[in-house]
Design an enzyme around this catalytic site. Structure first.
Site, PDB file in Angstrom:
ATOM      1  N   ASP A 256       0.824  -1.201   0.000  1.00  0.00           N
ATOM      2  CA  ASP A 256       0.000   0.000   0.000  1.00  0.00           C
ATOM      3  C   ASP A 256       0.863   1.257   0.000  1.00  0.00           C
ATOM      4  O   ASP A 256       1.843   1.358   0.746  1.00  0.00           O
ATOM      5  CB  ASP A 256      -0.893  -0.014   1.246  1.00  0.00           C
ATOM      6  CG  ASP A 256      -1.703   1.257   1.398  1.00  0.00           C
ATOM      7  OD1 ASP A 256      -2.591   1.484   0.558  1.00  0.00           O
ATOM      8  OD2 ASP A 256      -1.439   2.020   2.351  1.00  0.00           O
ATOM      9  N   GLU A 289       1.443  -0.133  -4.978  1.00  0.00           N
ATOM     10  CA  GLU A 289       0.675   1.092  -5.216  1.00  0.00           C
ATOM     11  C   GLU A 289       1.671   2.227  -5.018  1.00  0.00           C
ATOM     12  O   GLU A 289       2.298   2.321  -3.962  1.00  0.00           O
ATOM     13  CB  GLU A 289      -0.482   1.230  -4.231  1.00  0.00           C
ATOM     14  CG  GLU A 289      -1.271   2.515  -4.463  1.00  0.00           C
ATOM     15  CD  GLU A 289      -2.179   2.897  -3.310  1.00  0.00           C
ATOM     16  OE1 GLU A 289      -3.169   3.605  -3.557  1.00  0.00           O
ATOM     17  OE2 GLU A 289      -1.892   2.505  -2.156  1.00  0.00           O
ATOM     18  N   ASP A 309      -3.295   5.932 -12.967  1.00  0.00           N
ATOM     19  CA  ASP A 309      -3.447   6.819 -14.126  1.00  0.00           C
ATOM     20  C   ASP A 309      -4.531   6.283 -15.060  1.00  0.00           C
ATOM     21  O   ASP A 309      -5.400   7.034 -15.524  1.00  0.00           O
ATOM     22  CB  ASP A 309      -2.130   6.910 -14.896  1.00  0.00           C
ATOM     23  CG  ASP A 309      -1.105   7.814 -14.231  1.00  0.00           C
ATOM     24  OD1 ASP A 309      -1.393   8.354 -13.147  1.00  0.00           O
ATOM     25  OD2 ASP A 309      -0.008   7.962 -14.803  1.00  0.00           O
TER      26      ASP A 309
END
Length: 585
Positions: A256, A289, A309
């Site tokens: 994360d 991420e 994106d």
């Protein structure tokens, strides 16, 4: 039992003895307290360590006493008896008898991810009961949102403070092993989302006895940054990764918010240690991420990165939303669509909405270096009202985007319920004590003040209170989508695409590379990839409400999905997608 390789926490040496170790460089004395009432002073060693070996078997409940007065759980606890402030428990990771001990995993290119929140599905046993349905759907991997012990009974998991201990509300460590074992028996991989960038706001005692764990000169959105310059800190998180991979046999980790770690040498070390620890030909996978779009990391031990994106520009094109971080994807959106489809990242060094350069060139990376999604826990749950795309987007537009997601060469991820067109919200929920709960509620509502729909303070009052039980209950998914015709239609659609992917795309993915993307008008593109066996994959996508002209395909191309008549006439209808496959010459 083998000599322990871990430095942190309680390590069972044999059936009757355990080595306890705590890194407490800010403390002068540390003792171990057992639930039986015994206390034992720990010996102070070099570099801030305190340790002792004691006659304690698996199941022993214990905690540390800092300088005679502060009672704290083990930060590397493998299980908690009664929450983040209570007793830790010695765990024997070798007690579980694996039914599939030699599961080799699956290669990365076969991955089709399905993200789940364990608590919403009824704990480890509830998730295990869903596995056959996911296999039938065509999923090859489940991704579990963070499991580490967090305060209270319900949470997304990113407020965890004891990352080694699966939350007691979800089930026991052996029930988690049973879930993973059953998944492997069905051919499913299991990924765990891990949080190495911060600790939650309630139950983290490290500041009291290990202040060196943090950097007061560097701050993140959650407070002082973790100091990865220190070997004890690096070991803490690397040992956590190894626990999931070795003690629980998980197949992959999703890290994360790696951008908040801001220490690429640590990330590379973690990847190296993880891969070195796994024996033989077993497949393990590491996914980031990372808002920084560090393409270099995807050549240094990491398989892929979540493609925010790609999600962001697709979300804008589907919904028209352009507030918050969608603003920078609304300008030249079709060109940005073409950029991510053809090259992976959109931000490859350009300035973001804050005027800061972001990203590295990514066109050299294979498409499988990117995990693509239309929905996930963040992109649904961080909306004020937790709406899913089925509630925001016309069905035909959502289906068209799903063709790109599921038949394109990037690794697809579905969010629980997406495959049946769920309209059940996924809300942000917590279970904090009253004062912290009120602060989280008000902070949550303040976050949305800049959005036009919530500019009025009265409108913000409609944002669900994260701490209310009703907020969690409203997020519980419909477990029987077959009862509703619309849900059956959606599920049949997703199943068809996933089985097409497994049969026609996955066997050809290794060695795939993008050939280029043509723009045929606003919201309309045609993308092509040379697959590993030399065949050509083409996807034409039109997210506009206008028919767009496209180049007709080659006469010998095979239609995988879509309406052949329109494509052969060089016309792509509104809200449609066509996928074609052409064998190598």
């Amino acid at each position: 039992m083998a000599t322990p390789e871990r430095s942190h926490g309680a390590v069972l040496l044999d059936d009757a003895s355990t080595r306890f170790a705590l890194w407490a460089p800010s403390s002068r004395a540390v003792a171990l307290e057992l639930a039986s009432g015994e206390t034992h002073a720990l010996q102070q060693r070099a570099d801030g360590w305190f340790s002792a070996t004691l006659p304690c078997a698996a199941g022993t409940a214990y905690r540390f006493i800092i300088e005679g007065h502060l009672h704290v759980p083990d930060p590397a606890s493998r299980a908690q008896v009664d929450g983040v402030h209570g007793w830790s428990q010695v765990v024997d990771p070798r007690r579980y008898a694996w039914r599939n001990p030699d599961w080799p995993g699956r290669p990365w290119h076969e991955t089709i991810l399905y993200e789940v929140h364990v608590g919403l599905l009824g704990g480890f046993l509830g998730v295990e009961a869903c596995l056959p349905t996911l296999v039938e759907l065509g999923v090859t991997a489940i991704e579990l949102m963070p499991l580490g012990e967090f305060p209270g009974e319900r949470n997304w998991g990113y407020d965890g403070v004891l990352p080694f201990a699966p939350h007691r509300r979800y089930g026991t460590p052996d029930e988690l092993r049973g879930l993973i074992d059953s998944a492997h028996g069905l051919g499913l991989m299991v990924f765990v989302d891990v949080v190495y960038n911060h600790f939650g706001p309630d139950g983290n005692y490290l500041h009291e006895y290990a202040r060196a764990f943090f950097r007061e000169d560097v701050h993140t959105p959650w407070g002082a940054a973790i100091d990865f310059r220190r070997p004890q800190v690096r070991d803490f998180f690397c040992e956590n990764a190894l626990m999931w991979l070795l003690d629980y046999h998980v197949d992959g980790l999703r890290l994360d918010a790696a951008h908040a770690i801001n220490d690429n040498p640590f990330l590379i070390e973690l990847a190296q240690r993880a891969r070195a620890a796994v024996a033989g030909d077993r497949h393990i996978h590491l996914v980031l991420e990372n808002e920084r779009n560090d393409a270099d990391l995807l050549r240094q031990g990491f398989d892929a990165q979540w493609n925010d994106d790609g999600h962001n520009v697709l979300h804008h094109l589907l919904t028209g939303e352009q507030e918050g971080y969608y603003a920078e994807f609304a300008k030249d959106a079709t060109a940005k669509l073409a950029s991510f489809v053809g090259e992976g990242f959109i931000h490859q060094g350009q300035s973001d909405r804050h005027g800061e350069p972001r990203g590295q060139p990514s066109a050299h990376l294979p498409p499988s270096a990117f995990v693509l999604f239309l929905q996930n826990h963040d992109q649904v749950g961080n909306r004020a009202l937790g709406e899913r795309l089925a509630s925001l987007v016309a069905p035909q537009a959502l289906r068209a985007a799903s063709v790109l997601l599921l038949l394109g060469p990037m690794i697809p991820l579905l969010f629980m319920g997406e495959e049946w067109g769920s309209r059940q919200p996924f809300l942000f929920f917590t279970d904090h004590h009253a004062e912290l709960g009120a602060a989280v509620r008000e902070g949550r509502r303040a976050e949305f003040a800049e959005f036009s729909a919530f500019a009025d303070p009265q409108a913000r009052e409609a944002i669900p209170d994260p701490n209310a039980l009703a907020t969690f209950s409203a997020s519980l998914p419909d477990h029987d989508p077959g009862n509703h015709p619309e849900h059956r239609t959606w599920r049949a659609f997703y199943r068809h695409l996933l089985h097409l992917r497994q049969a026609q795309i996955v066997p050809r993915l290794v060695g795939a590379r993008a050939l280029g993307v043509e723009v045929f008008g606003a919201k309309a593109i045609s993308a092509s990839w040379r697959l590993g066996d030399g065949s050509l994959l083409r996807i034409d996508l039109n997210l506009s409400d206008t028919t767009r002209p496209v180049n007709p395909p080659e006469a010998h191309a095979t239609l995988l999905f879509g309406q052949a008549i329109h494509t052969h006439q060089g016309q792509l209808p509104p809200y449609s997608a066509v996928a074609l496959l052409q064998d190598a010459a």
